[in-house]
Design a protein around this motif. Structure first.
Motif, PDB file in Angstrom:
ATOM      1  N   SER A 101      -0.307  -6.752   2.732  1.00 21.37           N
ATOM      2  CA  SER A 101       0.735  -7.319   1.883  1.00 21.37           C
ATOM      3  C   SER A 101       0.239  -7.514   0.453  1.00 21.37           C
ATOM      4  CB  SER A 101       1.228  -8.649   2.449  1.00 21.37           C
ATOM      5  OG  SER A 101       1.966  -8.432   3.636  1.00 21.37           O
ATOM      6  N   SER A 102      -1.029  -7.857   0.301  1.00 20.94           N
ATOM      7  CA  SER A 102      -1.601  -7.986  -1.041  1.00 20.94           C
ATOM      8  C   SER A 102      -1.577  -6.637  -1.756  1.00 20.94           C
ATOM      9  CB  SER A 102      -3.043  -8.506  -0.949  1.00 20.94           C
ATOM     10  OG  SER A 102      -3.092  -9.762  -0.308  1.00 20.94           O
ATOM     11  N   CYS A 103      -1.897  -5.579  -1.025  1.00 19.89           N
ATOM     12  CA  CYS A 103      -1.849  -4.234  -1.605  1.00 19.89           C
ATOM     13  C   CYS A 103      -0.410  -3.856  -1.971  1.00 19.89           C
ATOM     14  CB  CYS A 103      -2.407  -3.215  -0.615  1.00 19.89           C
ATOM     15  SG  CYS A 103      -4.187  -3.363  -0.329  1.00 19.89           S
ATOM     16  N   LEU A 104       0.548  -4.281  -1.161  1.00 19.48           N
ATOM     17  CA  LEU A 104       1.956  -4.030  -1.477  1.00 19.48           C
ATOM     18  C   LEU A 104       2.345  -4.734  -2.773  1.00 19.48           C
ATOM     19  CD1 LEU A 104       4.791  -2.979  -0.836  1.00 19.48           C
ATOM     20  CD2 LEU A 104       5.133  -5.005   0.606  1.00 19.48           C
ATOM     21  N   PHE A 105       1.895  -5.973  -2.965  1.00 19.05           N
ATOM     22  CA  PHE A 105       2.180  -6.687  -4.212  1.00 19.05           C
ATOM     23  C   PHE A 105       1.607  -5.924  -5.408  1.00 19.05           C
ATOM     24  CE2 PHE A 105       2.236 -10.975  -1.763  1.00 19.05           C
ATOM     25  CZ  PHE A 105       3.559 -10.758  -1.400  1.00 19.05           C
ATOM     26  N   THR A 106       0.438  -5.328  -5.218  1.00 21.22           N
ATOM     27  CA  THR A 106      -0.162  -4.525  -6.297  1.00 21.22           C
ATOM     28  C   THR A 106       0.753  -3.374  -6.670  1.00 21.22           C
ATOM     29  OG1 THR A 106      -2.406  -5.034  -5.513  1.00 21.22           O
ATOM     30  CG2 THR A 106      -2.160  -3.165  -7.002  1.00 21.22           C
ATOM     31  N   GLN A 107       1.246  -2.659  -5.671  1.00 16.25           N
ATOM     32  CA  GLN A 107       2.084  -1.487  -5.941  1.00 16.25           C
ATOM     33  C   GLN A 107       3.432  -1.888  -6.531  1.00 16.25           C
ATOM     34  OE1 GLN A 107       0.701   1.302  -5.950  1.00 16.25           O
ATOM     35  NE2 GLN A 107      -1.147   0.734  -4.821  1.00 16.25           N
ATOM     36  N   LEU A 108       3.982  -3.013  -6.099  1.00 12.62           N
ATOM     37  CA  LEU A 108       5.221  -3.512  -6.698  1.00 12.62           C
ATOM     38  C   LEU A 108       5.006  -3.792  -8.188  1.00 12.62           C
ATOM     39  CD1 LEU A 108       6.373  -6.003  -3.898  1.00 12.62           C
ATOM     40  CD2 LEU A 108       7.519  -3.880  -4.515  1.00 12.62           C
TER      41      LEU A 108
END
Length: 250
Positions: free
Chosen positions: A108-115
């Motif tokens: 989820s942290s990686c998803l926040f990065t991509q967002l």
């Protein structure tokens, strides 16, 4: 005289046809190159987000399906009562009992990065004004899905994403690097609400929030699939795991 005039008209016509053909051919080539460039740019910026949406969607769905009181099926997530405990663990815990919980927070942290990156790179995406507006709304929908019912605060999501991005090397942290950083309580505290988010899901709490987030991920993923001209990435993952696609939203 007539023969000469006819010859001149024919020559002029041939020259005009040749010029028009070159012009049209050049325009078509420019359009093809612009289309290819647009597809390449969209793929470069949007494909990483597509990938992390699929990974997070599948992980959330898996945890939700096993949610409830500890009965031996969801102990991979309910391994701590309080995120504070995470910083006391050694390396073997992160790749053993704590793997499912910690890797979920990592994904989820990686998803926040991509967002974050897609928001920052809007000018490079070459989307229409309508698509720009729709993409912004869909990105917000995913962020709100994490936020509702005392989830992960909206303003901390970008900070979480930035924390796992290694700027000097233009890459995400590895899982090992992430785990090592979590052993520092001052660093881990920024992720505590995300840990609680997953513990809530595993306990069977706030199910509507999780379902809302899953739906938001599916909507954004479907939009991105169309932008890059790809297939349905979430459905493809479901099929690869042997899960009927209709169960993705149930």
């Amino acid at each position: 005289m007539n023969a000469l005039l006819t010859a001149l008209v024919a020559a002029a016509t041939s020259a005009l046809v040749a010029i028009l053909s070159l012009y049209l051919s050049d325009r078509q080539q420019q359009r093809r190159e612009a289309r290819v460039q647009r597809q390449e740019l969209n793929a470069k910026y949007l494909n990483p987000l597509r990938f992390h949406l699929v990974e997070n969607h599948f992980r959330l769905l898996s945890i939700l399906d096993r949610a409830g009181p500890i009965d031996g099926t969801n102990t991979g997530v309910l391994v701590v009562d309080d995120p504070v405990e995470v910083s006391t663990k050694d390396a073997s815990w992160f790749i053993g009992p704590g793997y499912t919980l910690v890797s979920s927070v990592y994904l989820s942290s990686c998803l926040f990065t991509q967002l974050n990156k897609v928001r920052e790179d809007f000018p490079y995406l070459h989307l229409s004004a309508a698509d720009d507006t729709q993409l912004a709304a869909l990105l917000l929908g995913v962020q709100q899905g994490f936020l509702v019912k005392q989830g992960v605060y909206y303003v901390t999501q970008p900070s979480i994403g930035d924390s796992v991005w290694v700027r000097d090397e233009e890459r995400l942290m590895t899982y090992r690097e992430f785990c090592e950083k979590l052993q520092d309580p001052a660093w881990r505290v920024w992720f505590d609400r995300l840990f609680m988010f997953y513990l809530d899901i595993a306990r069977g709490e706030k199910k509507q929030r999780t379902e809302r987030l899953l739906a938001a991920m599916e909507n954004l993923s479907g939009f991105l699939d169309k932008c890059v001209g790809g297939g349905n990435s979430i459905e493809t993952r479901m099929r690869a795991e042997g899960i009927p696609p209709h169960q993705a939203t149930s």
